[in-house]
Design an enzyme around this catalytic site. Structure first.
Site, PDB file in Angstrom:
ATOM      1  N   GLY A  41      25.548 -25.709  17.110  1.00 37.78           N
ATOM      2  CA  GLY A  41      24.834 -26.637  16.416  1.00 37.78           C
ATOM      3  C   GLY A  41      24.875 -27.970  16.968  1.00 37.78           C
ATOM      4  O   GLY A  41      25.438 -29.071  16.185  1.00 37.78           O
ATOM      5  N   GLY A  96      23.380 -30.233  17.904  1.00 35.03           N
ATOM      6  CA  GLY A  96      22.415 -31.256  17.689  1.00 35.03           C
ATOM      7  C   GLY A  96      22.554 -32.043  16.226  1.00 35.03           C
ATOM      8  O   GLY A  96      22.029 -32.831  15.943  1.00 35.03           O
ATOM      9  N   ARG A 147      19.271 -24.802  18.219  1.00 35.06           N
ATOM     10  CA  ARG A 147      17.832 -24.135  18.400  1.00 35.06           C
ATOM     11  C   ARG A 147      16.940 -25.232  18.832  1.00 35.06           C
ATOM     12  O   ARG A 147      17.030 -26.504  19.135  1.00 35.06           O
ATOM     13  CB  ARG A 147      17.367 -23.907  17.089  1.00 35.06           C
ATOM     14  CG  ARG A 147      17.426 -25.141  15.895  1.00 35.06           C
ATOM     15  CD  ARG A 147      16.869 -24.628  14.839  1.00 35.06           C
ATOM     16  NE  ARG A 147      16.554 -25.644  13.732  1.00 35.06           N
ATOM     17  CZ  ARG A 147      17.592 -26.046  12.801  1.00 35.06           C
ATOM     18  NH1 ARG A 147      18.637 -25.571  12.865  1.00 35.06           N
ATOM     19  NH2 ARG A 147      17.207 -27.148  12.047  1.00 35.06           N
ATOM     20  N   GLY A 193      34.344 -23.523  10.649  1.00 33.77           N
ATOM     21  CA  GLY A 193      34.532 -24.730   9.768  1.00 33.77           C
ATOM     22  C   GLY A 193      33.212 -24.363   8.649  1.00 33.77           C
ATOM     23  O   GLY A 193      33.258 -25.172   7.821  1.00 33.77           O
ATOM     24  N   THR A 251      31.445 -23.067   5.291  1.00 31.73           N
ATOM     25  CA  THR A 251      31.610 -22.776   4.010  1.00 31.73           C
ATOM     26  C   THR A 251      30.528 -22.103   3.449  1.00 31.73           C
ATOM     27  O   THR A 251      29.461 -21.959   3.794  1.00 31.73           O
ATOM     28  CB  THR A 251      32.110 -23.840   3.149  1.00 31.73           C
ATOM     29  OG1 THR A 251      30.964 -24.954   3.153  1.00 31.73           O
ATOM     30  CG2 THR A 251      33.235 -24.708   3.787  1.00 31.73           C
ATOM     31  N   ASN A 259      38.343 -26.191   5.203  1.00 30.16           N
ATOM     32  CA  ASN A 259      38.312 -27.504   5.406  1.00 30.16           C
ATOM     33  C   ASN A 259      39.637 -27.738   6.867  1.00 30.16           C
ATOM     34  O   ASN A 259      40.547 -27.324   6.562  1.00 30.16           O
ATOM     35  CB  ASN A 259      39.042 -28.312   4.396  1.00 30.16           C
ATOM     36  CG  ASN A 259      39.039 -29.840   4.305  1.00 30.16           C
ATOM     37  OD1 ASN A 259      39.674 -30.284   5.260  1.00 30.16           O
ATOM     38  ND2 ASN A 259      38.089 -30.502   3.534  1.00 30.16           N
ATOM     39  N   MET A 260      39.102 -28.689   7.817  1.00 25.79           N
ATOM     40  CA  MET A 260      39.909 -28.443   8.743  1.00 25.79           C
ATOM     41  C   MET A 260      41.091 -29.738   8.847  1.00 25.79           C
ATOM     42  O   MET A 260      41.851 -30.002   9.722  1.00 25.79           O
ATOM     43  CB  MET A 260      39.067 -28.461  10.155  1.00 25.79           C
ATOM     44  CG  MET A 260      38.405 -27.519  10.438  1.00 25.79           C
ATOM     45  SD  MET A 260      39.203 -26.205  11.125  1.00 25.79           S
ATOM     46  CE  MET A 260      37.781 -24.891  11.401  1.00 25.79           C
ATOM     47  N   HIS A 268      30.432 -35.011  -2.386  1.00 26.63           N
ATOM     48  CA  HIS A 268      29.755 -34.964  -1.063  1.00 26.63           C
ATOM     49  C   HIS A 268      28.535 -35.740  -0.936  1.00 26.63           C
ATOM     50  O   HIS A 268      27.697 -35.704  -1.878  1.00 26.63           O
ATOM     51  CB  HIS A 268      29.672 -33.589  -0.431  1.00 26.63           C
ATOM     52  CG  HIS A 268      31.187 -32.951  -0.159  1.00 26.63           C
ATOM     53  ND1 HIS A 268      31.877 -32.225  -1.021  1.00 26.63           N
ATOM     54  CD2 HIS A 268      31.878 -32.938   1.018  1.00 26.63           C
ATOM     55  CE1 HIS A 268      32.890 -31.827  -0.644  1.00 26.63           C
ATOM     56  NE2 HIS A 268      32.952 -32.198   0.927  1.00 26.63           N
ATOM     57  N   LYS A 297      24.574 -31.740   1.906  1.00 27.80           N
ATOM     58  CA  LYS A 297      25.423 -30.678   1.864  1.00 27.80           C
ATOM     59  C   LYS A 297      24.780 -29.490   0.908  1.00 27.80           C
ATOM     60  O   LYS A 297      24.049 -29.780  -0.293  1.00 27.80           O
ATOM     61  CB  LYS A 297      26.772 -31.062   1.086  1.00 27.80           C
ATOM     62  CG  LYS A 297      27.679 -29.744   1.013  1.00 27.80           C
ATOM     63  CD  LYS A 297      28.935 -30.163   0.757  1.00 27.80           C
ATOM     64  CE  LYS A 297      30.031 -29.078   0.814  1.00 27.80           C
ATOM     65  NZ  LYS A 297      30.142 -28.565   2.111  1.00 27.80           N
TER      66      LYS A 297
END
Length: 259
Positions: free
Chosen positions: A9, A11, A36, A92, A94, A118-119, A149, A153
């Protein structure tokens, strides 16, 4: 030793941040990106292979570590591909179901897989200290949480909020599925003692804010983590990729293992 990285992903908002930080990291090499069709504009300047699927890249890059912040179904699909080729995978994403988490754990028996909702190092330190806070305060304190957020999201509550809530429930020896309350409306009566309220706010471009409340007689404690930029999560993912490159399959690794 330089770690070869493939970014899924590339982009998107998170993918763009990760690719930029991988390129700037002297211990990593951006080996490839996946995006994609229709979202690949501008990716050719990255100086790496650009593909539409992970399967196009893995046969020629068996030692690469894949970083994936996409969507649950896509991440599970990518985990299967990594398991087939023996490539490491840092996730990462969720919003996984229990069945999807189990499938990730199965893939982790075949190839190194790391997953964290969560990193951020700060959030994961918070997960370490919350049980002690809850235990020391005792049963008189009610536990609540609010998470905030950006308006793009897709999952609610956030994966981080759910993990924090699990942490609180475990400290009280409660079952989260039984005590979690995601919605209050109307005449609902007094608040039960065995309850954890989890409220969600969406709006603007907020990267992520999580506040845990411990509300007791005559006082209130608030513990808040605010992520100011996506670089916080990207840095954690890159750190995980370097760490994962030195580890073997056998379990679904988490931030606790790395820290």
């Amino acid at each position: 030793m330089s770690v070869s990285v493939i970014v899924m992903g590339a982009g998107g908002r998170m993918g763009t941040t990760i690719t930029g930080m991988v390129r700037a990291d002297g211990e990593c090499r951006l080996a490839g990106v996946v995006e994609r069709e229709g979202r690949r504009e501008g990716l050719e300047h990255l100086g790496c292979q650009v593909a539409g699927t992970l399967e196009e890249l893995l046969p020629g890059m068996p030692d690469a570590v894949v970083i994936d912040f996409t969507a649950p179904e896509a991440s599970v699909h990518n985990a299967r591909a990594c398991a087939r080729h023996g490539s490491g995978l840092v996730i990462g994403t969720t919003g996984f179901t229990e069945e999807q988490k189990a499938e990730l754990a199965d893939c982790a028996l075949q190839t190194p897989v790391f997953w964290a909702p969560n990193m951020s190092v700060g959030v994961n330190v918070l997960l370490k200290i919350l049980p002690q806070l809850v235990t020391l305060l005792g049963e008189q304190y009610d536990l609540e949480m609010v998470e905030l957020h950006h308006n793009k999201k897709k999952d609610s509550p956030s994966g981080t909020a759910l993990r924090l809530a699990e942490c609180l429930a475990e400290a009280r020896k409660w079952d989260l599925d039984t005590v979690a309350n995601y919605h209050r409306e109307g005449i609902i009566g007094e608040r039960p003692h065995e309850e954890i309220g989890i409220q969600t706010i969406r709006g603007g471009d907020v990267v992520g804010v999580h506040t845990v409340y411990a509300l007791g007689p005559g006082e209130r404690i608030e513990v808040t983590h605010q992520a100011h930029s996506r670089e916080t999560f990207a840095a954690g993912a890159i750190r995980a990729a370097k760490w994962l490159a030195q580890n073997r399959p056998g379990k679904l690794y988490t931030m606790s293992d790395m820290l």
